[in-house]
Design a protein around this motif. Structure first.
Motif, mmCIF file in Angstrom:
data_model
loop_
_atom_site.group_PDB
_atom_site.id
_atom_site.type_symbol
_atom_site.label_atom_id
_atom_site.label_comp_id
_atom_site.label_asym_id
_atom_site.label_seq_id
_atom_site.Cartn_x
_atom_site.Cartn_y
_atom_site.Cartn_z
ATOM 1 N N GLU A 183 36.566 20.678 38.388
ATOM 2 C CA GLU A 183 36.945 21.236 39.686
ATOM 3 C C GLU A 183 38.407 21.710 39.697
ATOM 4 O OE1 GLU A 183 36.653 22.321 43.743
ATOM 5 O OE2 GLU A 183 35.270 22.078 42.080
ATOM 6 N N ARG A 197 38.757 24.835 37.635
ATOM 7 C CA ARG A 197 38.119 25.939 38.317
ATOM 8 C C ARG A 197 39.033 26.548 39.385
ATOM 9 N NH1 ARG A 197 35.236 27.047 42.550
ATOM 10 N NH2 ARG A 197 35.243 24.984 43.480
ATOM 11 N N GLN A 212 41.991 28.374 37.838
ATOM 12 C CA GLN A 212 41.606 29.698 37.335
ATOM 13 C C GLN A 212 41.440 30.696 38.471
ATOM 14 O OE1 GLN A 212 39.209 30.616 34.311
ATOM 15 N NE2 GLN A 212 39.995 29.062 32.907
ATOM 16 N N GLU A 213 40.783 30.250 39.544
ATOM 17 C CA GLU A 213 40.579 31.167 40.662
ATOM 18 C C GLU A 213 41.897 31.581 41.294
ATOM 19 O OE1 GLU A 213 37.645 30.017 43.469
ATOM 20 O OE2 GLU A 213 36.037 29.963 41.985
ATOM 21 N N LEU A 249 44.828 31.675 39.813
ATOM 22 C CA LEU A 249 45.528 32.569 38.897
ATOM 23 C C LEU A 249 44.908 33.968 38.928
ATOM 24 C CD1 LEU A 249 47.839 32.641 36.968
ATOM 25 C CD2 LEU A 249 46.340 31.875 35.132
ATOM 26 N N LEU A 250 43.600 34.004 38.975
ATOM 27 C CA LEU A 250 42.916 35.297 39.040
ATOM 28 C C LEU A 250 43.344 36.058 40.296
ATOM 29 C CD1 LEU A 250 40.894 37.258 37.852
ATOM 30 C CD2 LEU A 250 39.076 36.034 39.031
ATOM 31 N N VAL A 255 46.169 35.802 41.854
ATOM 32 C CA VAL A 255 47.547 36.269 41.643
ATOM 33 C C VAL A 255 47.537 37.564 40.828
ATOM 34 C CG1 VAL A 255 49.753 35.749 40.548
ATOM 35 C CG2 VAL A 255 48.531 33.951 41.789
ATOM 36 N N TYR A 256 46.767 37.548 39.751
ATOM 37 C CA TYR A 256 46.707 38.732 38.893
ATOM 38 C C TYR A 256 46.102 39.915 39.648
ATOM 39 C CZ TYR A 256 48.048 36.156 34.650
ATOM 40 O OH TYR A 256 48.720 35.438 33.706
ATOM 41 N N LYS A 257 45.046 39.621 40.409
ATOM 42 C CA LYS A 257 44.420 40.685 41.192
ATOM 43 C C LYS A 257 45.436 41.313 42.147
ATOM 44 C CE LYS A 257 39.549 39.379 41.846
ATOM 45 N NZ LYS A 257 38.709 38.577 42.782
ATOM 46 N N GLN A 258 46.184 40.452 42.786
ATOM 47 C CA GLN A 258 47.177 40.948 43.741
ATOM 48 C C GLN A 258 48.210 41.830 43.033
ATOM 49 O OE1 GLN A 258 48.299 37.997 46.448
ATOM 50 N NE2 GLN A 258 49.416 39.388 47.789
ATOM 51 N N ALA A 259 48.612 41.374 41.870
ATOM 52 C CA ALA A 259 49.605 42.132 41.109
ATOM 53 C C ALA A 259 49.074 43.513 40.728
ATOM 54 C CB ALA A 259 49.997 41.353 39.846
ATOM 55 N N LEU A 260 47.753 43.591 40.572
ATOM 56 C CA LEU A 260 47.145 44.860 40.169
ATOM 57 C C LEU A 260 46.591 45.645 41.353
ATOM 58 C CD1 LEU A 260 47.202 45.639 37.224
ATOM 59 C CD2 LEU A 260 47.179 43.181 37.431
ATOM 60 N N LEU A 268 44.196 44.704 43.324
ATOM 61 C CA LEU A 268 42.756 44.515 43.505
ATOM 62 C C LEU A 268 42.440 43.646 44.716
ATOM 63 C CD1 LEU A 268 41.445 43.971 39.864
ATOM 64 C CD2 LEU A 268 40.796 45.776 41.428
#
Lengths: 82, 82, 82, 82
Positions: free
Chosen positions: A61, A64, A67-68, A70-71, A73-78, A80
DNA sequence: GTGGGTTTGTGGCACC
DNA sequence: GGTGCCACAAACCCAC
């Protein structure tokens, strides 16, 4: 394995056959799993999403959520997200 | 699947749990297989070659004829034969 | 391909060599991609998440949102959310 | 990566875009390869066998000796030789 | 739409 | 302990 007709060859043969037996059982289970997915598909579920769910439930948990996060954060940076 | 707390959700849960149970068994067998390889390694065998042997024995059951045909074509076209 | 020394064999050889040339270039690009990931990792980024991002960006925006929505529904049904 | 609008985000975006550019080129090459196979098929060749040939030629460059050793071990241990 | 094959992604393993 | 490699599993794509 220089002595092909000797004890080493017999031992190797034994190992190989044990492995093959186990792999047979494993393949049977894989077939069972495919069948359950197929049944679920027939009931109207999306098997691809189901596989994602299974993967997620397998994860710890804490991992999980990390990861979500972090994902996101990366999405925001891109761009998405938001 | 609009009714997340309803019967569809129950059905989905049931499918997922059946899959997870089967995957558990499959993972156990995979562990067993790894252990046999490990044991074989301890006995001095090369596990990488063993894996190739297992693969070949599996192939031979199904594709031997195709492979032989392929080999001929390959040898001929590349001038490795007559 | 009955005439191994004939024109068909030459033609086949030509096709094979064209393919091999292209696959070489493809392999070089794959190496380049691995290198970029490696560089990113050195800069502190999580390459596994990066791969997810790349996958997401490849998807159509509509499909992507549909998938995420459906995943949420399934998660909720399984108690992985809220 | 806490500063999603900052320099880290820019760096990430740069990495992602480099990867995407390379993957685009890789996909183009994959398309080229498919096209060569298609052309070969139109000329009457069996593309499945061709793929096996390509694979064999690639293997031969690197693993031929291992393969031959393997073959001996396999034949000997399974009593297919001598 | 389904199955087979190829390719891509993930996890385990050995080496450094 | 981390890194690269290899084998396995999943996803994708094409052909039927």
């Amino acid at each position: 394995m220089v002595e092909a007709g000797g004890v080493a060859a017999e031992r190797l043969k034994s190992f190989i056959e044990r492995i093959e037996r186990l792999e047979e059982e494993k393949a049977a289970l894989a077939a069972d799993i495919r069948e359950v997915y197929s049944e679920a598909k027939g009931a109207g579920f999306d098997t691809k999403i189901m596989r994602q769910v299974v993967r997620l439930r397998k994860m710890d948990e804490t991992d999980r959520q990390e990861q979500e996060t972090l994902l996101d954060v990366y999405k925001q940076a891109l761009g998405l997200l938001g």
